[in-house]
Every structure is written in structure tokens, then in C-alpha cells.
Design a protein around this motif. Structure first.
Motif, PDB file in Angstrom:
ATOM      1  N   HIS A 266     -10.751 -40.109 -19.200  1.00 45.49           N
ATOM      2  CA  HIS A 266      -9.613 -39.547 -18.473  1.00 45.49           C
ATOM      3  C   HIS A 266      -8.331 -40.132 -19.040  1.00 45.49           C
ATOM      4  CE1 HIS A 266     -12.177 -37.800 -15.260  1.00 45.49           C
ATOM      5  NE2 HIS A 266     -12.906 -38.888 -15.446  1.00 45.49           N
ATOM      6  N   VAL A 267      -7.307 -39.304 -19.137  1.00 51.75           N
ATOM      7  CA  VAL A 267      -5.996 -39.742 -19.599  1.00 51.75           C
ATOM      8  C   VAL A 267      -5.170 -40.140 -18.387  1.00 51.75           C
ATOM      9  CG1 VAL A 267      -3.961 -39.145 -20.949  1.00 51.75           C
ATOM     10  CG2 VAL A 267      -6.174 -38.166 -21.555  1.00 51.75           C
TER      11      VAL A 267
ATOM     12  N   GLU B 198       4.943 -36.884 -21.272  1.00 55.00           N
ATOM     13  CA  GLU B 198       5.273 -38.126 -20.577  1.00 55.00           C
ATOM     14  C   GLU B 198       5.210 -37.960 -19.060  1.00 55.00           C
ATOM     15  OE1 GLU B 198       6.894 -36.876 -23.051  1.00 55.00           O
ATOM     16  OE2 GLU B 198       6.746 -38.376 -24.650  1.00 55.00           O
ATOM     17  N   GLU B 199       5.591 -36.789 -18.563  1.00 49.55           N
ATOM     18  CA  GLU B 199       5.563 -36.516 -17.123  1.00 49.55           C
ATOM     19  C   GLU B 199       4.740 -35.248 -16.894  1.00 49.55           C
ATOM     20  OE1 GLU B 199       9.510 -36.277 -15.700  1.00 49.55           O
ATOM     21  OE2 GLU B 199      10.008 -38.367 -16.159  1.00 49.55           O
TER      22      GLU B 199
ATOM     23  N   THR C 214      -1.537 -33.650 -11.699  1.00 54.77           N
ATOM     24  CA  THR C 214      -2.110 -34.997 -11.657  1.00 54.77           C
ATOM     25  C   THR C 214      -3.292 -35.018 -10.694  1.00 54.77           C
ATOM     26  OG1 THR C 214      -0.596 -35.699  -9.895  1.00 54.77           O
ATOM     27  CG2 THR C 214       0.121 -36.051 -12.175  1.00 54.77           C
ATOM     28  N   TYR C 215      -4.152 -36.006 -10.876  1.00 54.52           N
ATOM     29  CA  TYR C 215      -5.293 -36.203 -10.003  1.00 54.52           C
ATOM     30  C   TYR C 215      -5.676 -37.678 -10.063  1.00 54.52           C
ATOM     31  CZ  TYR C 215      -7.890 -36.030 -14.411  1.00 54.52           C
ATOM     32  OH  TYR C 215      -8.343 -36.278 -15.684  1.00 54.52           O
TER      33      TYR C 215
ATOM     34  N   CYS D 189      -4.420 -40.068 -12.924  1.00 52.10           N
ATOM     35  CA  CYS D 189      -4.631 -39.389 -14.201  1.00 52.10           C
ATOM     36  C   CYS D 189      -3.979 -38.019 -14.144  1.00 52.10           C
ATOM     37  CB  CYS D 189      -6.130 -39.243 -14.508  1.00 52.10           C
ATOM     38  SG  CYS D 189      -7.055 -40.795 -14.497  1.00 52.10           S
ATOM     39  N   GLY D 190      -3.897 -37.379 -15.314  1.00 58.73           N
ATOM     40  CA  GLY D 190      -3.351 -36.038 -15.339  1.00 58.73           C
ATOM     41  C   GLY D 190      -2.779 -35.694 -16.689  1.00 58.73           C
ATOM     42  N   GLY D 191      -2.314 -34.444 -16.796  1.00 59.10           N
ATOM     43  CA  GLY D 191      -1.701 -33.978 -18.027  1.00 59.10           C
ATOM     44  C   GLY D 191      -2.584 -33.025 -18.794  1.00 59.10           C
TER      45      GLY D 191
END
Length: 277
Positions: A146-147, A181-182, A186-187, A194-196
Motif C-alpha cells: 500500500h502507498v 502529493e495530495e 484515501t483509505y 493510504c491512498g492515491g
């Protein structure tokens, strides 16, 4: 005693293996440099290995990278194509990381994964620790990546609490795309934000740095299919849609190829033998 602790044993083994490889490289470097110094002073005869070492220094190349060289630095080092100055600076960072890790031999809060000789061993240690805690067999366990939303290894969210059934790693790069970057979506995985998603890369930005990665050990489900790059999970909104798209593309290419072959003229018959005059 640390090897007997379920949460630390595999990570301690990885640290010892990395230190063994680094000590072998440092010992070889020290020995060859002492011999070269004596050879330049006239205390020893210059051998082929000394000549190869001095030539590599003159052209700023890591000794032993030339396949015909007799110096053993390249054989004992990690895979790299950097110059001598860049790789030596990289080696100092790796030594500093191992020194900090071996002071306590605890699991790193956030590890520089490319700084290891064998990064796969660290990921295998994650599965071993999780298997010991949950009772799952190692061949029935895999890693899930996960990122996270964190980019600084010294972030308070990284140092305050360790992830569940996994580790934090950093130092990975991506080519041909970037991670925002933003991120908009998200989760949370446990207590880790994490997210993106992948977005287009910026101009003149060839290798953007990825955020901190959360590598988690998970059991393999019976519906997953093993492949060369991992397990295909057949998620309805990801893999199956992509599979249908690829199938349609393959089908259209096959039909166009059959249509081309149908209207193409047969090639002229070639002679069975050619006589040279």
C-alpha cells in the motif's frame, strides 16, 4: 536470545546477513587498497589486480566492473551502474544504516529498502514473522503493498506506532508516472493512512520518489491465481475490466491479421538450392 523472539528473529537474521556481506566487501577493499599503496611505494611488485584497481580509479569506475578485471569489488558489491564516487557515497549510507540497525537489532521503524544487498530477504522476514504469529504457512502467505500518505521516514506517524503485520519501507522510485502529493481518494489500512493513484509525470522529472510504502503480509486466498509478478486476484473493478479490454484488442488484431492474410498474394516459390558461380 533475540533470534528466539517471534517478532524479531527473522529480522535479526536479515541484519546479520547484510552485515556479513558488507564486512566482506569492506575487508576486500581494505586489503586491495593496502596492496596498491605498497605497490605504488615500491614495496611490492605491481600485479594485474593492482593495475586494474589503479585504472578504475583514474576513470572513476567501480573496480571490477570491467569483466576482464581481476579486482573483486564488483563481485562482492550490490548491483549498480553508478560511478566510483557515487557508489562509494552510497556505500557510506548503507554502512551508516547497518550500524544504526545493529545497535539494538530491533525492527526498523522505516527501512531504506534499496540499501540492502538482498531486499527480498527483508520482505520474506515480514511473511515469516506474520506466519509465526498467525500460524499460516510461509508458502500460503504473500505480501500486499500500500502507498501511504507519508513521505518523511522521521514522520511522527511512522515512529509512534508500528504497522500491523507489516513494515514501512522507503527509497523506491517510479519511471514514466508519479504519485500525487495530495491524493484525492484515501483509505486506512489498520491505523495507516493510504491512498492515491498513478498520474502523468511532470516534464524533466524522470524518476519521481515514491511515498513510504506499507508492505503487509496476507494469506493467499483460494480464488487468487499465481503468476510471475504475483497473485491475480480477479477484482471486478480492476483486473476483469482490464482483461476484457485486452481480450477485445487481441480479438481485433487477430481479425485484422486474418483479413490481411486472406487478401495477400502467396509468396513466389524459392529454389531448393542456389548454385554459386
Amino acid at each position: 536470545p533475540l533470534l528466539e523472539i517471534l517478532e524479531l528473529g527473522p529480522f535479526v537474521v536479515v541484519a546479520l546477513q547484510e552485515c556479513t556481506r558488507m564486512n566482506a566487501l569492506l575487508s576486500e577493499m581494505r586489503r586491495t587498497l593496502v596492496e596498491l599503496d605498497k605497490g605504488l611505494k615500491g614495496q611490492l611488485n605491481m600485479s594485474d589486480a593492482m593495475e586494474d584497481l589503479s585504472i578504475a580509479f583514474r576513470i572513476n569506475q567501480w573496480p571490477g566492473r570491467n569483466p576482464f578485471a581481476q579486482c573483486a569489488w564488483e563481485k562482492l558489491a550490490w548491483p549498480s551502474l553508478k560511478s566510483l564516487s557515487s557508489q562509494f557515497s552510497d556505500m557510506l549510507k548503507r554502512v551508516a544504516m547497518l550500524v544504526e540497525w545493529t545497535e539494538t537489532l530491533q525492527r526498523p521503524e522505516c527501512l531504506w529498502l534499496p540499501g540492502l544487498f538482498n531486499p527480498t530477504a527483508y520482505l520474506t522476514a515480514v511473511m515469516q514473522v506474520t506466519g509465526r504469529m498467525t500460524g499460516e504457512a510461509l508458502d500460503k502467505t504473500t505480501t500486499e503493498t500500500h502507498v501511504t500518505l507519508m513521505r518523511n521516514p522521521k514522520d511522527e506517524r511512522v515512529t509512534s506506532q508500528q504497522p500491523e503485520n507489516g513494515v514501512y519501507v522507503y527509497g523506491l522510485y517510479i519511471e514514466g508516472a508519479r504519485w500525487p502529493e495530495e491524493p484525492e481518494e484515501t483509505y486506512d489500512v489498520g491505523h495507516t493512512p493510504c491512498g492515491g493513484n498513478l498520474v502523468d509525470s511532470r516534464l524533466k522529472e524522470l524518476l519521481p520518489l515514491m511515498p513510504i510504502m506499507y508492505v503487509k503480509a496476507v494469506p493467499v486466498l483460494s480464488t487468487w491465481e499465481a503468476s510471475a509478478v504475483g497473485y491475480m486476484r480477479y477484482t471486478a473493478d480492476i483486473y476483469e475490466v482490464r482483461w476484457v479490454h485486452l481480450s477485445l484488442v487481441s480479438l481485433s488484431r487477430s481479425l485484422s491479421r486474418q483479413r490481411t492474410l486472406r487478401h495477400a498474394r502467396p509468396p513466389p516459390s524459392l529454389p531448393r538450392s542456389v548454385r554459386c558461380m
